[in-house]
Design an enzyme around this catalytic site. Structure first.
Site, PDB file in Angstrom:
ATOM      1  N   ASP A   1       0.835  -1.207   0.000  1.00 10.78           N
ATOM      2  CA  ASP A   1       0.000   0.000   0.000  1.00 10.78           C
ATOM      3  C   ASP A   1       0.872   1.260   0.000  1.00 10.78           C
ATOM      4  O   ASP A   1       0.353   2.379  -0.085  1.00 10.78           O
ATOM      5  CB  ASP A   1      -1.000  -0.007   1.172  1.00 10.78           C
ATOM      6  CG  ASP A   1      -0.323   0.004   2.525  1.00 10.78           C
ATOM      7  OD1 ASP A   1       0.917  -0.059   2.583  1.00 10.78           O
ATOM      8  OD2 ASP A   1      -1.047   0.084   3.541  1.00 10.78           O
TER       9      ASP A   1
ATOM     10  N   GLU B   1      -1.542  -5.272   8.627  1.00 14.26           N
ATOM     11  CA  GLU B   1      -0.674  -4.592   9.592  1.00 14.26           C
ATOM     12  C   GLU B   1      -1.174  -4.738  11.023  1.00 14.26           C
ATOM     13  O   GLU B   1      -2.372  -4.844  11.265  1.00 14.26           O
ATOM     14  CB  GLU B   1      -0.596  -3.089   9.253  1.00 14.26           C
ATOM     15  CG  GLU B   1       0.135  -2.808   7.961  1.00 14.26           C
ATOM     16  CD  GLU B   1       0.422  -1.321   7.741  1.00 14.26           C
ATOM     17  OE1 GLU B   1       0.143  -0.495   8.637  1.00 14.26           O
ATOM     18  OE2 GLU B   1       0.928  -1.002   6.654  1.00 14.26           O
TER      19      GLU B   1
ATOM     20  N   GLU C   1       9.174  -3.796  10.737  1.00 16.96           N
ATOM     21  CA  GLU C   1       9.569  -2.521  10.115  1.00 16.96           C
ATOM     22  C   GLU C   1      10.071  -1.542  11.165  1.00 16.96           C
ATOM     23  O   GLU C   1       9.409  -1.301  12.186  1.00 16.96           O
ATOM     24  CB  GLU C   1       8.379  -1.906   9.346  1.00 16.96           C
ATOM     25  CG  GLU C   1       8.744  -0.551   8.722  1.00 16.96           C
ATOM     26  CD  GLU C   1       7.786  -0.057   7.653  1.00 16.96           C
ATOM     27  OE1 GLU C   1       6.882  -0.828   7.254  1.00 16.96           O
ATOM     28  OE2 GLU C   1       7.955   1.099   7.229  1.00 16.96           O
TER      29      GLU C   1
ATOM     30  N   ASP D   1      -1.173  -6.411  -0.424  1.00 22.74           N
ATOM     31  CA  ASP D   1      -1.211  -5.718   0.870  1.00 22.74           C
ATOM     32  C   ASP D   1      -2.639  -5.218   1.122  1.00 22.74           C
ATOM     33  O   ASP D   1      -3.179  -4.444   0.315  1.00 22.74           O
ATOM     34  CB  ASP D   1      -0.255  -4.520   0.779  1.00 22.74           C
ATOM     35  CG  ASP D   1       0.309  -4.112   2.120  1.00 22.74           C
ATOM     36  OD1 ASP D   1       0.031  -4.791   3.120  1.00 22.74           O
ATOM     37  OD2 ASP D   1       1.050  -3.104   2.144  1.00 22.74           O
TER      38      ASP D   1
ATOM     39  N   LYS E   1      -1.148  -9.488   3.030  1.00 17.66           N
ATOM     40  CA  LYS E   1      -0.463  -8.982   4.223  1.00 17.66           C
ATOM     41  C   LYS E   1      -1.374  -7.985   4.914  1.00 17.66           C
ATOM     42  O   LYS E   1      -2.089  -7.235   4.245  1.00 17.66           O
ATOM     43  CB  LYS E   1       0.855  -8.294   3.822  1.00 17.66           C
ATOM     44  CG  LYS E   1       1.588  -7.651   5.009  1.00 17.66           C
ATOM     45  CD  LYS E   1       2.965  -7.150   4.642  1.00 17.66           C
ATOM     46  CE  LYS E   1       2.982  -5.750   4.070  1.00 17.66           C
ATOM     47  NZ  LYS E   1       2.406  -4.716   4.968  1.00 17.66           N
TER      48      LYS E   1
HETATM   49  O1  KIV Z   1       3.393  -1.312   1.735  1.00 20.12           O
HETATM   50  C1  KIV Z   1       4.576  -1.672   1.721  1.00 20.12           C
HETATM   51  O2  KIV Z   1       5.333  -1.412   0.786  1.00 20.12           O
HETATM   52  C2  KIV Z   1       5.066  -2.435   2.866  1.00 20.12           C
HETATM   53  C3  KIV Z   1       6.513  -2.797   2.907  1.00 20.12           C
HETATM   54  C4  KIV Z   1       7.335  -1.634   3.224  1.00 20.12           C
HETATM   55  C5  KIV Z   1       6.770  -3.939   3.812  1.00 20.12           C
HETATM   56  O3  KIV Z   1       4.317  -2.742   3.737  1.00 20.12           O
END
Ligand code: KIV
Length: 305
Positions: free
Chosen positions: A59, A130, A197, A98, A128
């Site tokens: 994202d 968060e 991160e 994401d 993914k």
């Molecule tokens: O959105 C993204 O690019 C990320 C990475 C930095 C892990 O979450």
């Protein structure tokens, strides 16, 4: 019109597609995992040809592609469009979508629906999301529905304002413990891997023996099982301030400006197009065309004949 990029030698047709068991083996064998973000067909081709293991349609697109100053404005529709373009450019790396802000917080059902959109419409292998806390239940629900989930702890940009900005996390005992608990719960919820991160290297090192799934670091030091960087950051396509953890391996932005500037100069000085970039035609046909036009033939439009 532009030509469609063709696969090159460095595509390495012998490379097997990367799977979740393969990532677990890489961790077990101490073989570093390489992950990069991509947002479109050309960046996917670059990741494929460079031989990375995981591609994340992050994202971060909101910032590096769409020009926002946060990751939160990007939505599912845009993410799915970008992920399907990336899918078309990949053969071997594991593709992860994401989950954008607002796509998974509301309920398990909503989270599963959006994860399914990523799989059905863009062909991702995993998603993914968060944070720990409420995200743990969402991760468990999505994983139980059959879609592999990657967790993300430490600096989680979707909640940057709650974290006091884009700042390293885990610098106090309290905050380091929070990261440890979040990572542990995400692992227990069935996440196949976790991104750390902006976590101090020494904190990551202390946590690594307690995490049994692959940990991919971004600003988390060398002890993780792999590293991820944002495509535009590592290639020098972003301008202005970069996070401390970004290493620029090229300065593509400057090269692109130079290229477009040369093109503009050539157009203005009438050096482009040159003989190499125009189509040939039989000279007799041109002579006939000229005489046809000189006779005033355009006065009668062909459709009036
Ligand atoms: O959105 C993204 O690019 C990320 C990475 C930095 C892990 O979450």
């Amino acid at each position: 019109m532009s030509t469609h990029p063709q696969p090159t030698q460095s595509d390495r047709p012998d490379r097997e597609p990367v799977t979740l068991p393969r990532l677990a083996d890489m961790k077990a064998n101490g073989q570093p995992i390489v992950m990069v973000t991509a947002y479109d067909f050309p960046s996917a081709r670059v990741a494929e040809e460079a031989g990375v293991d995981i591609v994340l349609v992050g994202d971060t697109a909101a910032m590096v592609v769409l020009g926002y100053d946060a990751t939160t404005p990007v939505g599912m529709d845009e993410m799915v469009t970008m992920a399907s373009a990336v899918r078309r450019g990949l053969r071997t790396p594991l593709l992860i979508g994401d989950m954008p802000f607002g796509s998974y917080e509301r309920s398990n059902e909503h989270a599963i629906e959006n994860a399914q959109r990523f799989v059905r419409e863009a062909g991702v292998a995993a998603v993914k999301l968060e944070r720990g806390g409420p995200s743990v239940e969402r991760a468990r629900a999505i994983a139980s529905s059959g879609i592999p989930v990657m967790g993300h702890v430490g600096l989680t940009p979707q909640s940057a304002s709650a974290l006091g900005g884009f700042k390293a996390q885990g610098k106090t005992l309290e905050s380091a413990k929070q990261i440890a608990h979040d990572a542990h719960e995400l692992q227990a919820a069935g996440c196949f891997a976790i991104v750390f991160e902006a976590v101090p290297a020494a904190v990551t090192e202390a946590l690594m023996p307690h995490i049994h799934v692959p940990v991919i670091g971004i600003g988390a030091g060398l002890s993780t099982d792999g590293q991820v960087l944002v495509f535009h950051d590592l290639l020098g396509m972003t301008m202005g301030h970069s996070p401390k953890f970004v290493k620029r391996y090229a300065e593509i932005h400057e090269r692109m400006v130079d290229g477009v500037r040369c093109y503009a100069d050539d157009v203005r000085s009438r050096h482009f197009p040159d003989a190499d970039h125009v189509y040939a035609v039989d000279q007799d046909a041109v002579a006939e065309l000229r005489s046809y036009l000189d006779q005033g033939s355009l006065a009668t439009a062909p459709w009036d004949w």
